[in-house]
Design an enzyme around this catalytic site. Structure first.
Site, short mmCIF file in Angstrom:
data_model
loop_
_atom_site.label_atom_id
_atom_site.label_comp_id
_atom_site.label_asym_id
_atom_site.label_seq_id
_atom_site.Cartn_x
_atom_site.Cartn_y
_atom_site.Cartn_z
N HIS A 66 45.08 45.34 37.85
CA HIS A 66 46.09 46.11 37.11
C HIS A 66 45.93 45.95 35.61
O HIS A 66 45.41 44.94 35.14
CB HIS A 66 47.48 45.62 37.52
CG HIS A 66 47.76 45.76 38.99
ND1 HIS A 66 48.10 46.95 39.57
CD2 HIS A 66 47.75 44.85 39.99
CE1 HIS A 66 48.29 46.77 40.87
NE2 HIS A 66 48.07 45.49 41.16
N LYS B 70 55.42 49.31 44.11
CA LYS B 70 54.67 50.30 43.33
C LYS B 70 54.47 51.58 44.12
O LYS B 70 54.00 52.58 43.57
CB LYS B 70 53.31 49.72 42.93
CG LYS B 70 53.42 48.49 42.03
CD LYS B 70 52.05 48.09 41.51
CE LYS B 70 52.02 46.73 40.89
NZ LYS B 70 52.92 46.60 39.74
#
Lengths: 127, 486, 421
Positions: free
Chosen positions: B52, B252
């Site tokens: 990420h 997410k």
């Protein structure tokens, strides 16, 4: 003498129709209800009175290019004795080289049916 | 007679092995233990395989800082470790008005998190970049530095570097007791006691139980399960980037991402569970994955799936990264709450923890000539013709193909077993060199790999396992044994 | 040290029944150098682990076991100059027909054949492909893998078995494991009738009283390290799973017999056009694929039910490959034949020229009584019709068509109508 009456239902495997045969067995005779062609009736009679099966298995192969040898009974064995014959086969061992059709055991059923090799296998490659 | 070590790391997942590698530059005795049969951890190997940027982390948190610090480290790290890593980028797709309304907040958050290169895309641009995305897309965000990696190779490569520098890995070893002891700690395990001057708790799902042994009871951990589909490389998915939905508060969301090996993954779900070690997929979960992903990419077709898996995220309550030492317990470092971005942050967590340990008095004498780089197992499948010829020349077993679907050779499988820490089970080989991971899922290689393992490990075929004792591949005995027993 | 490429007339990839027949016939047809490339350590392919009988009833008029059938062709092969190359895996097939093969003994080997016969057979559908939910323990494998373990290695996969799928392999393995002393708890079949031959229903399932659950499937796998059990749930008539009525069966092994998929990695690599219904290359009646000089035969083309037909295809393909290699390449116009209503799949999909009898192999979509199989042209006119009292998906239908009745460049299709049951 009132005979034993037994009802049988069996799936006929003679042709792709796959008929379900309804058979009444009485005093050793057979009557068919519903569909039953001549070949189907023969099949049913055999299956009811003396069902037999060809038995195939493997035995350990010593010194061969492969570890297991496929084998078969030379002729069909009574269906009810299959597991017993498997027990007899379990203790057998073959030694390479073996030729297809070779006798592995003279009598593996106790009724004179031999066990035959189904594959030709050479000795293990030493390399 | 307890084993003695200077530093004990409990947990050989992403955090534990990153720390092991980081500290292996010091001239210390370091031991890493893990309850599972192989390194790789639990959550660390069953996730979305994404590195990420941290654009959507909670701003101002330690997590956010460490993720943004870590992301840029991967280009160099992947090169040093010789592992696949690709900056494919991600597109967040907004399909509704509400989702579109969220985007400015997400952009703001990204800036607050120190991720300035997130940009808004209009529908036409998205359709141009990713024609497979739902044509009803309204707009979205591009996150250029979201990347993909093989998380298991990341861990195993770091473990190999650490091992080259003398770190010892002891897997299949569960910690059953942790107590203070003159000179440090006495650690009871399923395979004997350990005396350690320093103990690092990197045990993921079990960080709370370990700290509780020392009287630290201010948090708990529970599993949140995420399920995934893996799609065949040949699947006509047609996306290049990670495709994400607009995130919610708990997760997410269900994404579609390419993998570094050319497959695609779809997932994950988010189910709160109690049982910390029971893995399993569910029909409802997998169906939810398909439904949600198809909303983003209508052509994502589960009939191209080759396997499914689930991961158990170790969720801390209270939440958040907690990397802490305790004044009353010298030598003990707890690394808890690391999840969601754990794989990404692991290398930054390692540096942070290393600094903390220095402050805690960990001796800093350096090892001479530490190994910092590692060459991966040369892959026949990806080699150019000239390189292939050289591989075969060097080792004829590079011409003995064991896994048809992934074209994995015997040479690679043997290296996977012979390295330290090496594969000791079928899954370990699968993860290191991909044998058995392809579309036939071990159909051809399934009988050959156990034979190779048995030969190399010096055990019988019956002792070869999928993932450790209790998971033996063949447990019926030989056929003569069976007939005799029945 | 680079090895020189081997030039040959015909390269056959795979030495199972299709490849053996192709290699033998290519040699008989006069091809000079015929290579037979096999990745395993023996000839005969999957037949060597199919130790049961039922092979060769058509071709030899005998009821042979798999290894015995294989040996008939292995013997024929040994009287030809064909060179088998064992332990040899083809890793690349290119559109120009060149091949890269690898083997431990031979290293990397480039091969330049004038013609190729693809005979790679098929692989089994996996748990992942049908997404069976649950844990991922040891003890889940395909029926074919279990068959290999027991018949080739002599090792049993487990002790208490559940079989998912009543295809022939599943039923045969149920019997095999029962005979070897395992407890076969059930055969579970998603369809409303068995997926294989009736003979196997009687001789593998009914003979031994093995429980058979039709219209059921495995809804969950249990056990973290090793299989501990499965949940089995009925499937309602609308196709939904009735989870509320699921029941558990304890077992330590789950075997999957849920379908075979032609193994076309190499075909795809070479850019050969594949036929969606069959999963294999689209071929003409001589089994030539979309790349001239590359032929395909056997299960790699379409999953067959009788090995006798596989051998017949291999023979035809081998002969055609040899003729191609020797320069006999007639340019003929082709007609397309496709699977119409009621037909799940068929081969061949093209007919080249208009001479000779063309055997077609079809699979019905559903069980149909009083079935009429029709070959129709683009205008729906019936060219030929065959009648069968019953056709079932597991039993392939073979019909022969005179190519003279098919004017070239046409488009034809087969359809099956009748009473569905």
């Amino acid at each position: 003498m009132s005979g034993n009456v037994k009802e049988h239902r069996l799936l006929c495997i003679v042709c792709p129709e796959g008929c379900e045969l309804a058979v009444t067995e009485k005093d050793g005779g057979f009557t068919f209800t519903g569909r039953a062609c001549r070949r189907g009736q023969e099949y049913a009679r055999r299956e009811i009175t003396d069902p037999q099966r060809l038995l195939t298995s493997t035995v350990r192969l010593r010194g061969g290019a492969v570890p297991m040898l496929p084998v078969k009974t030379a002729s069909p064995v009574p269906k009810g004795r299959l597991l017993e014959v498997m027990d007899r086969i379990a203790i057998l061992e073959a030694v390479a080289p073996v030729k297809l059709g070779q006798l592995i055991a003279e009598d593996v059923t106790g009724t004179g049916i031999p066990l035959l090799a189904c594959r030709t296998v050479g000795k293990a490659d030493p390399s | 007679m307890a084993e003695k070590t200077d530093l004990l790391i409990i947990g050989a997942g992403a955090v534990g092995t990153a720390l092991a590698r980081e500290l292996s530059r010091l001239s210390l005795r370091i031991l890493v233990v893990d309850r599972l049969h192989d390194v790789g951890g639990d959550a660390s190997k069953s996730n979305s395989a994404i590195i990420h940027t941290g654009f959507d982390a909670p701003p101002g948190t330690l997590e956010s800082r460490l993720v943004t610090q870590a992301n840029p480290m991967y280009d160099r790290l992947a090169a040093d470790l010789d592992i696949p890593f690709r900056r494919v980028g991600a597109i967040l797709v907004a399909l509704s008005e509400e989702e579109e309304a969220e985007l400015p907040h997400i952009l703001e958050k990204a800036l607050a998190n120190g991720v300035p290169d997130v940009e808004r895309l209009e529908a036409a641009a998205i359709r141009g970049m990713e024609p497979a995305v739902n044509p009803a897309v309204r707009c979205g965000l591009l996150v250029p530095r979201e990347s993909i990696i093989d998380p298991f190779l990341l861990v195993v490569a770091q473990a190999e570097v650490a091992a080259s520098n003398g770190v010892e890995f002891s897997t299949g070893r569960e910690v059953t007791g942790l107590q203070r002891h003159p000179g440090g700690f006495l650690v009871a395990t399923s395979r004997g006691d350990i005396e350690a001057s320093f103990v690092v708790n990197a045990a993921g799902m079990f960080t709370d139980r370990l700290s509780a042994q020392l009287g630290i009871k201010d948090f708990t951990v529970h599993p949140r399960r995420g399920q995934f589909h893996v799609l065949d490389r040949a699947a006509p998915v047609g996306v290049q980037r990670i495709i994400l939905p607009v995130p919610t508060k708990t997760t997410k969301g269900r994404l579609l991402a390419p993998t570094v090996h050319g497959n695609w993954i779809m997932g994950p779900t988010a189910e709160e569970l109690e049982d910390r070690t029971t893995h399993g997929t569910t029909q409802e979960g997998l169906a939810e994955v398909v439904r949600d992903v198809r909303r983003l990419v209508p052509g994502a077709d589960p009939s191209w799936a080759i396997t499914q898996y689930d991961g158990l995220r170790p969720v801390r309550t209270p939440d958040g990264y907690h990397l802490r030492s305790f004044p009353g317990i010298p030598g003990y470092l707890e690394l808890s709450g690391i999840r969601s971005t754990g794989v990404t942050a692991s290398v930054a967590v390692a540096r942070y923890a290393s600094d903390l340990l220095q402050q805690m008095g960990l001796p800093q004498a350096a090892r001479t000539g530490p190994v910092t780089r590692r060459k991966g197992i040369s892959c026949f499948r990806e080699a150019e013709p000239a390189a292939r010829a050289a591989l075969v020349e060097g080792d004829p077993l590079y011409a003995s193909v064991i896994c048809r679907c992934e074209t994995v050779t015997e040479a690679e499988i043997l290296q996977a077993i012979r390295r330290t820490p090496g594969a000791r089970d079928v899954d370990g080989i699968k993860r290191r060199v991909r044998a058995g991971l392809g579309r036939c899922q071990g159909g051809f290689c399934g009988s050959r790999i156990p034979a190779i393992l048995a030969r190399e490990l010096g055990c019988t075929l019956h002792e070869v396992s999928k993932k450790g004792p209790g998971s033996e591949i063949l447990n019926g005995g030989t056929k003569s044994q069976r007939r005799a027993a029945s | 040290m680079k090895r020189a490429p081997i030039r040959c007339d015909v390269a056959v990839i795979g030495a199972g029944p299709a490849g053996l027949a192709a290699a033998v016939e290519a040699a008989n047809e006069g091809a000079q150098n015929v290579l037979l490339l096999e990745r395993d350590d023996h000839l005969g392919g999957i037949l060597q682990q199919c130790i049961h009988s039922g092979f060769g009833l058509h071709l030899f008029g005998e009821d042979l076991t798999g290894p015995e059938y294989a040996e008939r062709f292995i013997d024929r092969l040994s009287s030809t100059p064909v060179r088998p190359m064992l332990h040899t895996m083809v890793v690349e097939l290119r559109p120009d027909r060149s091949i890269l093969a690898v083997s431990r003994r031979g290293g990397l080997q480039e091969i330049l054949p004038s013609a190729v016969v693809l005979a790679m057979g098929c692989r089994e559908r996996t748990r992942g492909a049908i997404a069976v939910p649950g844990s991922r323990p040891a003890g889940v494998m395909s029926a074919g893998q279990a068959q290999r373990f027991i018949n080739i290695e002599g090792i049993l996969p487990g002790r208490e078995i559940v079989v998912l799928g009543s295809g022939d392999i599943g039923m045969i393995m149920a019997r095999r494991l029962h005979l070897e002393g395992c407890m076969v708890r059930a055969v579970v079949e998603a369809g409303s009738c068995i997926g294989g031959l009736s003979r196997n229903l009687v001789q593998c399932i009914q003979d031994f009283g093995i429980p058979l659950y039709l219209s059921h499937t495995v809804s969950e796998i249990h056990g973290q390290s090793r299989v501990e059990g499965v949940h089995v749930a009925p499937i309602a008539s609308d196709g939904t799973l009735e989870r509320g009525r699921a029941f558990r069966l304890d077992c330590d092994t789950l075997l999957l017999s849920v379908g075979l998929i032609p193994e076309n990695e190499l075909s795809r690599q070479a850019g050969i056009v594949l036929d969606r219904p069959t999963g294999g290359p689209a071929v003409d009646q001589r089994f030539q694929t979309s790349i001239p000089g590359i032929f395909a035969a056997g299960n790699v083309v379409q999953v067959f039910d009788l090995v006798d037909h596989v051998s017949a295809c291999g023979t035809a393909a081998g002969a055609a490959a040899a003729r191609y290699a020797m320069g006999k390449r007639a340019q003929v116009r082709e007609s397309a034949v496709c699977a119409g209503a009621g037909v799940r799949s068929l081969t061949p999909q093209r007919v080249a020229g208009n001479e000779g009898m063309v055997p077609f192999f079809l699979r019905a979509r559903a069980q149909t009584r009083k079935a009429k199989v029709r070959l129709i042209d683009g205008g729906d006119a019936v060219i030929q019709e065959w009648r069968f009292p019953i056709v079932r998906p597991p039993e392939m239908i073979r019909v022969e068509v005179d190519a003279g009745n098919l004017p070239q460049n046409g488009a034809y299709s087969f359809q099956i109508t009748g009473e569905s049951s």
